[in-house]
Design an enzyme around this catalytic site. Structure first.
Site, PDB file in Angstrom:
ATOM      1  N   HIS A  26      -0.488  -7.927  -3.385  1.00  0.00           N
ATOM      2  CA  HIS A  26      -0.074  -6.510  -3.208  1.00  0.00           C
ATOM      3  C   HIS A  26      -0.789  -5.785  -2.061  1.00  0.00           C
ATOM      4  O   HIS A  26      -1.809  -6.338  -1.578  1.00  0.00           O
ATOM      5  CB  HIS A  26      -0.293  -5.880  -4.534  1.00  0.00           C
ATOM      6  CG  HIS A  26      -1.747  -5.578  -4.695  1.00  0.00           C
ATOM      7  ND1 HIS A  26      -2.519  -4.425  -4.528  1.00  0.00           N
ATOM      8  CD2 HIS A  26      -2.693  -6.458  -5.197  1.00  0.00           C
ATOM      9  CE1 HIS A  26      -3.631  -4.695  -5.095  1.00  0.00           C
ATOM     10  NE2 HIS A  26      -3.996  -5.646  -5.352  1.00  0.00           N
ATOM     11  N   CYS A  27      -0.351  -4.611  -1.653  1.00  0.00           N
ATOM     12  CA  CYS A  27      -1.112  -3.884  -0.738  1.00  0.00           C
ATOM     13  C   CYS A  27      -1.394  -2.630  -1.304  1.00  0.00           C
ATOM     14  O   CYS A  27      -1.428  -2.421  -2.367  1.00  0.00           O
ATOM     15  CB  CYS A  27      -0.258  -3.879   0.607  1.00  0.00           C
ATOM     16  SG  CYS A  27       1.295  -3.075   0.647  1.00  0.00           S
ATOM     17  N   ALA A  28      -1.509  -1.514  -0.486  1.00  0.00           N
ATOM     18  CA  ALA A  28      -1.799  -0.318  -1.138  1.00  0.00           C
ATOM     19  C   ALA A  28      -0.937   0.461  -1.783  1.00  0.00           C
ATOM     20  O   ALA A  28      -1.286   1.101  -2.701  1.00  0.00           O
ATOM     21  CB  ALA A  28      -2.186   0.778   0.083  1.00  0.00           C
TER      22      ALA A  28
END
Length: 649
Positions: A26-28
């Site tokens: 995942h990222c932000a």
């Protein structure tokens, strides 16, 4: 029971279960999946999950947009699925395995041309403007061109040739640099290699065909005693530059493995660069030139044959599907070769009209769904973007979602492509798409191309409304069904007071549509602005609380006392820095006061690492608030200035 236990369980099933997940990270704002079988993902079911704000597929990754709480969502997903997450780079590597050889080749081609697109676009604008100055007789000047009638504009026209020549004649330099950059080779040597293909010591590619073999043999050869090599330049040639660039990269990789590190600084560049330059002029250049000439000749023959109208119509209709697959990046090379061989291209006008047609279909959706404020946050900017030459927001945000507007745009683009091909419209340069594309068209073809643009607007607009009314190619947007409520016009809105957001960063403010991450630019995360920072400090834009602090400190979520949720995302893809160059002075759950220092970041270090520092500032619950900018675009802002107003709906 976790906050997202039900939603994570639903998402696990909807993506095809644990057995269908090769990797997840995942990222932000997004969950990033590498799926073994992407077709097994039930997208309609995923869209119905309350926590999901959207989804798209990019570079082999199936990305599900969650928002500020993605870290919590991800942890619960990992716990419930029993799948161990991987790093973002590992997910990218796994995603590449999900692509076939053709897809990988297209991805590489896209990654080579994307960094040099700004130069190509600027070059196209310059050449288009020069066309107007020097090639269009003006009635109000008694039939003279502007250059003939004005000393000043003659000087401007001559001056503009400087950047125009730099961009297109020296295109091989940009290509070899971009290949070196993309594949991790020494970038400055990639630049040197490109220069050796366009050096003034070489016979310019534009005059090779008008130079006799005897003259080339006498004045433009290197004589090595046993053999001679022609001193031929490769100005504006794409394929020779690409072949040379790839050879250099692989030679450098080979010698780095086999030459001791103590002397690698001396011998690796020498043994990589010199053989590549020699091979480029003896083998790769001539072969690449021949391949490029054959490709451009075939395309030109198809678009000038007795069946040109059919060829143009089919190509016009298929341009948008090519964008989806990424194959449209190959047309840049073909267009460049056509211009090098024939002085103009009959391919680029068709591509311009496809941009316009996609925008016209979105405009029809804006008209049909008027009053749907949430969708208009995506559809209106997408229309403008498409008409300025960038169609991805229009296609992925609106047209492909409903299907029928996409097909209407294909039909309109096909008819417009057929029309301009039938009248032999050609462009003198490339890079300017959509409505500004007329600047690249030959002056004598302006009128026909304008008619083509009208066709590309009217036909898709009318067909989109017609298909919606009769239900053709349309399963989810019937006229007899009220579409507006299903698209997010929630009848229960949050009550509260008007919230004024002060700039959390000192810098220059830009519209959100200029964000270099499409998730932000298309408004998928909410409405707001982008700031190009001039100082590496983030302060609180209002009194409130820290609702999210990403472990890498590159993104922070805030919530005001009135319920306004704000995401401050420092840079693009800066999650990959893993916290380097970021320092946080708060923790999740802390109360904050307006103007309080929240974090610091090193602008120069982030840029040196190869990342953008532009910072989107997003009101993520924009469905509950009307978000209005208070500062004009491209304006400098300080941390004590109001930039947004959020009014409860």
């Amino acid at each position: 029971m976790g906050k997202y236990e039900k939603d994570t369980a639903e998402l696990l099933e909807a993506v095809g279960g644990k057995k269908n997940i090769s990797a997840v990270t995942h990222c932000a704002t997004r969950m990033r999946f590498v799926l073994i079988d992407p077709k097994a993902a039930n997208e309609s079911r995923i869209e119905d999950i309350p926590s999901v704000k959207g989804m798209f597929t990019n570079a082999g990754q199936f990305q599900v947009i969650i928002g500020n709480d993605v870290a919590v969502f991800y942890n619960e997903f990992v716990a419930i699925s029993g799948i161990e997450g991987v790093s973002k780079e590992a997910a990218k590597a796994a995603a590449k395995q999900n692509q076939n050889p053709v897809q990988r080749a297209i991805t590489v081609l896209a990654e080579i041309f994307t960094p040099i697109l700004p130069a190509i676009i600027v070059g196209g604008l310059i050449l288009g403007f020069r066309n107007i100055l020097e090639a269009v007789p003006m009635g109000w000047l008694n039939g003279q061109t502007i250059v003939e009638a004005s000393t000043f504009w003659s000087g401007v026209n001559g001056f503009l040739w400087l950047p125009g020549e730099a961009i297109f004649h020296f295109l091989p330099v940009g290509i070899t640099w971009s290949i070196a950059r993309k594949m991790g080779a020494t970038e400055i040597l990639g630049i040197v290699l490109g220069i050796t293909l366009v050096s003034p010591q070489l016979l310019n590619a534009y005059v090779v065909n008008s130079t006799t073999a005897a003259e080339i043999a006498k004045n433009w050869t290197w004589d090595f005693g046993l053999f001679t090599v022609d001193k031929i330049g490769y100005q504006a040639q794409v394929i020779p530059a690409m072949l040379a660039g790839f050879l250099f990269v692989y030679l450098e990789r080979f010698f780095r493995k086999h030459i001791p590190e103590a002397v690698s600084m001396i011998f690796v560049p020498f043994f990589s660069l010199i053989p590549t330059i020699l091979a480029a002029h003896i083998i790769l250049g001539p072969i690449g030139w021949k391949i490029g000439t054959i490709i451009s000749a075939v395309v030109n023959a198809g678009l000038t044959s007795s069946f040109s109208w059919l060829f143009g119509g089919i190509l016009g209709a298929l341009t948008s599907p090519l964008v989806i697959t990424g194959l449209h990046h190959t047309t840049l090379a073909i267009d460049s070769q056509l211009i090098a061989d024939f002085g103009s291209t009959n391919l680029w006008p068709i591509l311009c009209l496809s941009n316009i047609a996609q925008g016209a279909s979105v405009l029809a959706i804006v008209f049909a769904h008027r009053g749907n404020k949430k969708e208009e946050q995506v559809s209106i900017p997408s229309t403008i973007s498409a008409w300025l030459g960038v169609t991805e927001p229009a296609m992925f945000g609106i047209n492909l979602k409903y299907t029928y507007p996409f097909i209407a745009a294909m039909i309109g683009s096909g008819i417009a492509g057929l029309f301009v091909t039938l009248f032999k419209v050609r462009a003198l340069s490339i890079g300017v798409g959509g409505l500004p594309g007329i600047l690249s068209i030959r002056p004598q073809d302006y009128l026909i191309f304008i008619i083509g643009m009208i066709i590309a607007i009217v036909v898709p607009f009318v067909l989109t409304l017609l298909f919606r009314r009769i239900g053709l190619f349309n399963k989810i947007d019937r006229v007899e069904e009220e579409i507006v409520p299903t698209l997010g016009n929630d009848s229960t809105k949050k009550a509260g007071s008007i919230v004024e957001l002060f700039s959390p960063i000192t810098g220059v403010l830009h519209p959100l549509s200029s964000a270099k991450d499409p998730v932000f630019a298309e408004g998928m995360m909410g409405q707001g602005v982008v700031i190009e920072p001039s100082e590496g400090k983030v302060v609180a834009p209002f009194d409130g609380q820290i609702s999210l602090l990403f472990p890498t400190n590159h993104a922070i979520g805030l919530i005001s006392g009135e319920g306004t949720e704000v995401l401050i995302h420092i840079g693009i893809d800066t999650v990959q820095l893993d916290g380097k160059h970021f320092t946080s002075y708060v923790k999740q759950g802390d109360s904050i006061k307006k103007g309080q220092l929240l974090m610091e970041f090193d602008i120069e270090a982030i840029k040196a690492a190869g990342y953008e520092v532009q910072t989107p500032i997003i009101v993520t619950n924009s469905t509950d608030f009307q978000v209005d900018p208070l500062i004009e675009a491209a304006s400098p802002v300080a941390i004590d200035e109001k930039i947004l107003m959020a009014t409860p709906l």
